[in-house]
Structures are given as C-alpha cells and as structure tokens.
Design a protein around this motif. Structure first.
Motif, PDB file in Angstrom:
ATOM      1  N   ILE A 133       9.975   7.700   4.299  1.00 48.47           N
ATOM      2  CA  ILE A 133      10.326   6.278   4.370  1.00 48.47           C
ATOM      3  C   ILE A 133      11.822   6.150   4.640  1.00 48.47           C
ATOM      4  CG2 ILE A 133      10.348   4.118   3.050  1.00 48.47           C
ATOM      5  CD1 ILE A 133       7.855   5.137   1.594  1.00 48.47           C
ATOM      6  N   ASP A 134      12.215   5.091   5.329  1.00 50.38           N
ATOM      7  CA  ASP A 134      13.572   5.010   5.875  1.00 50.38           C
ATOM      8  C   ASP A 134      14.679   4.792   4.849  1.00 50.38           C
ATOM      9  OD1 ASP A 134      13.033   2.402   5.222  1.00 50.38           O
ATOM     10  OD2 ASP A 134      13.420   1.570   7.215  1.00 50.38           O
ATOM     11  N   GLY A 135      14.360   4.596   3.604  1.00 50.05           N
ATOM     12  CA  GLY A 135      15.413   4.435   2.613  1.00 50.05           C
ATOM     13  C   GLY A 135      14.849   4.341   1.209  1.00 50.05           C
ATOM     14  N   SER A 136      15.721   4.525   0.220  1.00 59.64           N
ATOM     15  CA  SER A 136      15.290   4.522  -1.172  1.00 59.64           C
ATOM     16  C   SER A 136      14.699   3.183  -1.587  1.00 59.64           C
ATOM     17  CB  SER A 136      16.483   4.877  -2.077  1.00 59.64           C
ATOM     18  OG  SER A 136      16.165   4.679  -3.435  1.00 59.64           O
ATOM     19  N   ALA A 137      15.329   2.076  -1.145  1.00 64.89           N
ATOM     20  CA  ALA A 137      14.838   0.762  -1.559  1.00 64.89           C
ATOM     21  C   ALA A 137      13.416   0.528  -1.066  1.00 64.89           C
ATOM     22  CB  ALA A 137      15.776  -0.332  -1.036  1.00 64.89           C
ATOM     23  N   ASN A 138      13.151   0.867   0.195  1.00 67.79           N
ATOM     24  CA  ASN A 138      11.799   0.707   0.725  1.00 67.79           C
ATOM     25  C   ASN A 138      10.820   1.668   0.066  1.00 67.79           C
ATOM     26  OD1 ASN A 138      12.541  -1.348   2.488  1.00 67.79           O
ATOM     27  ND2 ASN A 138      13.031   0.054   4.142  1.00 67.79           N
ATOM     28  N   ALA A 139      11.295   2.851  -0.286  1.00 59.48           N
ATOM     29  CA  ALA A 139      10.432   3.810  -0.986  1.00 59.48           C
ATOM     30  C   ALA A 139      10.048   3.291  -2.359  1.00 59.48           C
ATOM     31  CB  ALA A 139      11.138   5.157  -1.104  1.00 59.48           C
ATOM     32  N   ARG A 140      10.976   2.629  -3.029  1.00 58.91           N
ATOM     33  CA  ARG A 140      10.680   2.047  -4.339  1.00 58.91           C
ATOM     34  C   ARG A 140       9.609   0.968  -4.220  1.00 58.91           C
ATOM     35  NH1 ARG A 140      15.427  -0.243  -5.388  1.00 58.91           N
ATOM     36  NH2 ARG A 140      14.700  -2.228  -4.601  1.00 58.91           N
ATOM     37  N   VAL A 141       9.757   0.091  -3.239  1.00 57.36           N
ATOM     38  CA  VAL A 141       8.756  -0.963  -3.040  1.00 57.36           C
ATOM     39  C   VAL A 141       7.394  -0.349  -2.739  1.00 57.36           C
ATOM     40  CG1 VAL A 141       8.070  -2.885  -1.569  1.00 57.36           C
ATOM     41  CG2 VAL A 141      10.453  -2.677  -2.291  1.00 57.36           C
ATOM     42  N   ASP A 142       7.388   0.659  -1.885  1.00 62.11           N
ATOM     43  CA  ASP A 142       6.132   1.331  -1.542  1.00 62.11           C
ATOM     44  C   ASP A 142       5.469   1.920  -2.784  1.00 62.11           C
ATOM     45  OD1 ASP A 142       4.365   2.681   0.650  1.00 62.11           O
ATOM     46  OD2 ASP A 142       5.018   4.358  -0.603  1.00 62.11           O
ATOM     47  N   ALA A 143       6.250   2.604  -3.605  1.00 58.43           N
ATOM     48  CA  ALA A 143       5.700   3.251  -4.796  1.00 58.43           C
ATOM     49  C   ALA A 143       5.112   2.236  -5.768  1.00 58.43           C
ATOM     50  CB  ALA A 143       6.776   4.095  -5.485  1.00 58.43           C
ATOM     51  N   PHE A 144       5.860   1.168  -6.032  1.00 56.63           N
ATOM     52  CA  PHE A 144       5.385   0.219  -7.036  1.00 56.63           C
ATOM     53  C   PHE A 144       4.248  -0.658  -6.517  1.00 56.63           C
ATOM     54  CE2 PHE A 144       9.206   1.391  -9.347  1.00 56.63           C
ATOM     55  CZ  PHE A 144       8.687   1.481 -10.618  1.00 56.63           C
ATOM     56  N   THR A 145       4.216  -0.899  -5.221  1.00 54.10           N
ATOM     57  CA  THR A 145       3.085  -1.619  -4.658  1.00 54.10           C
ATOM     58  C   THR A 145       1.802  -0.818  -4.862  1.00 54.10           C
ATOM     59  OG1 THR A 145       4.489  -2.677  -2.986  1.00 54.10           O
ATOM     60  CG2 THR A 145       2.124  -2.614  -2.557  1.00 54.10           C
ATOM     61  N   LYS A 146       1.885   0.486  -4.634  1.00 51.96           N
ATOM     62  CA  LYS A 146       0.714   1.346  -4.782  1.00 51.96           C
ATOM     63  C   LYS A 146       0.371   1.575  -6.255  1.00 51.96           C
ATOM     64  CE  LYS A 146       1.372   3.426  -0.273  1.00 51.96           C
ATOM     65  NZ  LYS A 146       1.913   4.551   0.527  1.00 51.96           N
ATOM     66  N   LEU A 147       1.388   1.630  -7.106  1.00 51.37           N
ATOM     67  CA  LEU A 147       1.112   1.722  -8.535  1.00 51.37           C
ATOM     68  C   LEU A 147       0.354   0.490  -9.011  1.00 51.37           C
ATOM     69  CD1 LEU A 147       4.461   3.197  -9.897  1.00 51.37           C
ATOM     70  CD2 LEU A 147       2.202   4.211 -10.224  1.00 51.37           C
ATOM     71  N   ALA A 148       0.778  -0.681  -8.534  1.00 51.58           N
ATOM     72  CA  ALA A 148       0.112  -1.921  -8.934  1.00 51.58           C
ATOM     73  C   ALA A 148      -1.327  -1.965  -8.438  1.00 51.58           C
ATOM     74  CB  ALA A 148       0.893  -3.125  -8.412  1.00 51.58           C
ATOM     75  N   ALA A 149      -1.538  -1.414  -7.237  1.00 52.27           N
ATOM     76  CA  ALA A 149      -2.890  -1.408  -6.671  1.00 52.27           C
ATOM     77  C   ALA A 149      -3.769  -0.358  -7.323  1.00 52.27           C
ATOM     78  CB  ALA A 149      -2.813  -1.156  -5.165  1.00 52.27           C
ATOM     79  N   GLY A 150      -3.143   0.637  -7.980  1.00 50.00           N
ATOM     80  CA  GLY A 150      -3.902   1.694  -8.626  1.00 50.00           C
ATOM     81  C   GLY A 150      -4.379   2.774  -7.679  1.00 50.00           C
ATOM     82  N   SER A 151      -3.871   2.777  -6.443  1.00 49.90           N
ATOM     83  CA  SER A 151      -4.279   3.796  -5.478  1.00 49.90           C
ATOM     84  C   SER A 151      -3.257   3.859  -4.353  1.00 49.90           C
ATOM     85  CB  SER A 151      -5.665   3.476  -4.898  1.00 49.90           C
ATOM     86  OG  SER A 151      -5.618   2.264  -4.158  1.00 49.90           O
ATOM     87  N   GLY A 152      -3.340   4.916  -3.575  1.00 40.94           N
ATOM     88  CA  GLY A 152      -2.520   5.014  -2.374  1.00 40.94           C
ATOM     89  C   GLY A 152      -1.306   5.903  -2.483  1.00 40.94           C
ATOM     90  N   LEU A 153      -0.924   6.282  -3.717  1.00 36.56           N
ATOM     91  CA  LEU A 153       0.228   7.158  -3.862  1.00 36.56           C
ATOM     92  C   LEU A 153      -0.088   8.551  -3.342  1.00 36.56           C
ATOM     93  CD1 LEU A 153       1.618   6.266  -7.403  1.00 36.56           C
ATOM     94  CD2 LEU A 153       2.818   5.979  -5.233  1.00 36.56           C
ATOM     95  N   SER A 154       0.922   9.190  -2.776  1.00 34.51           N
ATOM     96  CA  SER A 154       0.757  10.557  -2.296  1.00 34.51           C
ATOM     97  C   SER A 154       0.577  11.517  -3.467  1.00 34.51           C
ATOM     98  CB  SER A 154       1.976  10.961  -1.473  1.00 34.51           C
ATOM     99  OG  SER A 154       2.065  10.221  -0.279  1.00 34.51           O
ATOM    100  N   ASP A 155       0.173  12.739  -3.148  1.00 32.53           N
ATOM    101  CA  ASP A 155       0.026  13.765  -4.177  1.00 32.53           C
ATOM    102  C   ASP A 155       1.367  14.149  -4.775  1.00 32.53           C
ATOM    103  OD1 ASP A 155      -2.899  14.455  -3.996  1.00 32.53           O
ATOM    104  OD2 ASP A 155      -2.313  14.843  -1.920  1.00 32.53           O
ATOM    105  N   VAL A 156       2.407  14.113  -3.956  1.00 35.19           N
ATOM    106  CA  VAL A 156       3.780  14.357  -4.411  1.00 35.19           C
ATOM    107  C   VAL A 156       4.632  13.199  -3.925  1.00 35.19           C
ATOM    108  CG1 VAL A 156       5.783  15.887  -4.331  1.00 35.19           C
ATOM    109  CG2 VAL A 156       3.471  16.862  -4.310  1.00 35.19           C
ATOM    110  N   VAL A 157       5.356  12.574  -4.849  1.00 31.60           N
ATOM    111  CA  VAL A 157       6.159  11.396  -4.534  1.00 31.60           C
ATOM    112  C   VAL A 157       7.607  11.644  -4.936  1.00 31.60           C
ATOM    113  CG1 VAL A 157       6.492   8.935  -4.979  1.00 31.60           C
ATOM    114  CG2 VAL A 157       4.182   9.884  -4.917  1.00 31.60           C
TER     115      VAL A 157
END
Length: 439
Positions: free
Chosen positions: A73-97
């Motif tokens: 992902i192009d930057g830390s801020a966008n990576a944070r949004v990506d991670a928490f969006t997927k945490l909220a959804a309960g799925s979609g996170l990579s095996d290693v983040v």
C-alpha cells in the motif's frame, strides 16, 4: 477517511473479534506444514518502502509449496485504514500484515484479533532485537503480536551544495559540530536556519509537520502519558517546543511543501530547502523522490551523525499474523524469517532503512557499505550511532491520528503564513477535541 469513521472502525473491530471467537474461527487455520504435496498461498500486506521483493522470491525457493502473494500500500496512513476496515468487517486481512509504530497503539486495543507469536517461538528469539522494540510488539497480557522490522533513529540530512553557497561547512563531521555535536539543540537548529535564510533568502526545512513530529518523538512523553492519558492540553513543555517551531516558520524557514510529495521530488533537486529530519527510513523516501525528479548523487544530499535535542526514534514497523489467517503456523514462520537478522541486512540494503535486530545492526556497521546517493555516507555507522540512547516513547491508540489529522493541518496555518502560533495551537486543540476527545 474521517477520523470519526476510524474511531467507529476501531470499535467495530472489537466486536468483530468477539464474532470470530464465537464462531470458532479464532486460531482455526491449518497448522499443517507447507510442502509440494500441500501447497500454501500466503498473503502479505506492507506499505511504503519495505524492500521485501527479492526476499519473497528467496523464501519461496527455500520453502517448496509456499507461494507469496504480496500487496504493498502506498503509505502508512492508507495501510492503517485498510487494516481497520478489514478488522471491522471481520475478514480480508492478509496472513502477514505490516503495522506501523504510530498506529500500533490502536492495534493493541484489538490485540486479541492477532496471533500470539509466542505460540510459535517468539519468546525464544526475543534477544535478537533491541529490547524496547520487542517490548513494543508485546501487548499488556504478554502476548507478542508483532515482530519488529526496522527502527527510525534520527540523523540530519543536509544539502552540501546549498550549505557551501551559504558559507556553511559541508564536511559531515564539521556539519555535526556546527549543530552542536552531542549537545545539539533545536535552538541552534533554528538559529542556523535564520542565518541561512538571511544569506540566501531560501527556506531551511521542507515543512513544519515533519520537524514537529521529530520534536514530539523526542520528548519523554508525547501525545500520551506513559499510562495512556492524552497529554496535549496544558502541556507547557510541548507548547514551548511548538512556539519554538512557530517562530522559525514565521521567520521564513519553512518551504511549505506537501508531505510525502515535495512536488514529485523536485524540491529535493531545485534548492527549495537545505536540511531535512531523517529517521533512517527517510533515506529510502528521499531516494525515491530524487529518482522521480531526475536527481542523483550530484544533487548534493548528505547525512550527518547529529540530531537536535539528542537521540530519538521516529517510526519503524512490525509484522503481525491475524487470527483470521488460514495458515497461522506458516504465516508466523514467514514473519520470523523476514525479521531474522540475515534478512534484515538484505532489507536494509534494498529499502535504505535500519534494522531492529542487534546482529543485523552489527553486520551493517562492520560492512561499512557507503551510500552513494548520500555522498558515500557510512550509513550503518551513522544510524547505529544515532540509535544509541534511544528510549521508545509510549504511543497511544490515536497517536498517528493526532499527528496527521490534528497537528499537521494546524501547522499548515504556520507554513502558509495565515496565522500566529496561538492561532495554530488553538486550532490543534480544537481539532483534538472534535476528532479525539468527543468521538
């Protein structure tokens, strides 16, 4: 994404954690080892400059049956949004983040959604790391949810050509002494900036927010106290540093650049500013910017073993394995391999960052490979020196949000010349209350 939305995502992530446990999915992945007869696809998500591409290929070659699917992902801020969006959804996170230090505090609030890497031997290798880095990746219950990658000890980058034109020394040892060596202060930093500005009419630093981040990271307690309380309103020491920066910016020392843009790197080659705060990973960022703008070693950038106010750390990352991983054992094995000293040496060469493991640091210092882009600076030696005395600052759950969405916009008031120190500070406090305290 607005900050209030991020707050909701964080809260939802906790709910998602309970749902995962209730459905029996927590830790429900397969621990069967990968092999040619049991192929395993591992997904990895990183951000910015990680330098892992060659390492992925090496790992696949060493581990038949493993295929790595990488996303950067192009930057830390966008990576944070990506991670928490997927945490909220309960799925979609990579095996290693990959998790950045600035938002590790938020991850710690939902640490039960991440595998305790002690179950895969993390405690047995804890002495690989500088002690504070390993502790940062450990939650209050003693669960290790992140293995450290790089750290960000801070040095000072400067442009030799611009220094020479202003009548300042250019040798990196002399530059370190110019700033005060071991006794370097922010007062000296800004005074030299005024001298430079008076001589050349040009700005000293790129923009105020990065300087501010460095100043705050250097304090014993930053945006949060060590026990997790917000630490901004009424903080006289922090306000004094803010006023020191504001006075320098008011005197024309800021080039008012856009963070992580710099006019697609042009500001690094056209003389827009002469110095830049440089946590180790920033050298990789500058390299990328110089290349984008057609610059190279001839552009004149160098790095000195000095930093105003002394030793401090800005940034660094961790590798975590979510409980939702279908292959937690293989994911943990990959995370351990990527953060082993041997791989950190290679990562450092690829990404121009500085490792958090002791053996990797020692090897880089001993190798003494010069950094061609920065006037053949002894990169390892300089950042090993800057890492001495670093004490990790506690990062609260909204630390990176405060940095990016409270102080960064407030400091733009100063950079643009549209307000005073009082007005900028009051704006920061208002944003703090609107986006953090009351949400």
């Amino acid at each position: 994404m607005e900050f209030s939305r991020l707050r909701k995502i964080t809260a939802l992530a906790g709910v998602a954690s309970l749902a995962i446990v209730a459905s029996g999915c927590s830790g429900g992945g397969s621990d069967e080892p990968a092999s040619a007869d049991n192929p395993v696809n591992l997904t990895v998500t990183t951000f910015g400059q990680f330098g892992y591409d060659d390492l992925y290929a090496e790992y696949e070659e060493q581990n038949p049956g493993v295929t790595i699917e990488a996303t950067n992902i192009d930057g830390s801020a966008n990576a944070r949004v990506d991670a928490f969006t997927k945490l909220a959804a309960g799925s979609g996170l990579s095996d290693v983040v990959a998790v950045e230090e600035g938002w590790l505090g938020s991850i710690m609030e939902v640490s039960d959604q991440f595998v305790d890497l002690n179950e895969y031997g993390a405690a047995d290798i804890k002495d690989n790391w500088v002690d504070w880095k390993f502790e940062q990746g450990t939650d209050p219950e003693g669960r290790v949810i992140g293995l450290g990658t790089d750290i960000g000890p801070q040095a000072l980058c400067y442009n030799r050509e611009l220094f020479e034109a202003a009548g300042l020394p250019t040798d990196r040892g002399e530059v370190a002494e110019l700033f005060g060596g071991d006794d370097a202060t922010w007062e000296t930093y800004f005074d030299l900036g005024r001298q430079y500005h008076e001589t050349t009419g040009k700005a000293w630093y790129d923009q105020s927010a990065f300087v501010w981040n460095s100043m705050v990271n250097q304090m014993d307690e930053g945006y949060y106290t060590a026990d997790g309380e917000l630490n901004i309103e009424g903080n006289e020491a922090m306000r004094a540093q803010f006023d020191l920066l504001a006075a320098g910016t008011a005197d024309g020392l800021s080039a008012n650049q856009k963070q992580f843009d710099w006019g697609k790197g042009k500001a690094f080659v056209d003389g827009s500013f002469a110095v830049h705060v440089c946590p180790a990973w920033m050298l990789g960022t500058i390299k990328e910017q110089l290349e984008a703008a057609g610059g190279g070693p001839e552009t004149g950038w160098d790095v000195a073993d000095v930093f105003p106010g002394g030793a401090s750390n800005w940034g660094g990352a961790f590798l975590s394995v979510p409980e939702s991983s279908e292959h937690p054992a293989e994911a943990a094995k990959l995370a351990q391999w990527l953060t082993a000293p041997e791989q950190m040496v290679k990562q450092s060469a690829a990404a121009n960052n500085f490792p958090s493991t002791l053996d990797a640091q020692a090897e880089i210092v001993e190798a003494a490979v010069p950094n061609e882009l920065f006037n053949d600076a002894p990169y390892g030696e300089i950042f090993a020196s800057r890492a001495e005395g670093v004490v990790a600052q506690f990062k609260g759950p909204q630390d990176s949000e405060i940095q990016e969405n409270v102080f960064a916009p407030a400091l733009k008031i100063l950079d643009s010349g549209e307000g005073t120190a009082d007005e900028a500070w009051n704006e920061a406090v208002q944003l703090l209350n609107d986006r953090v305290v009351n949400n």
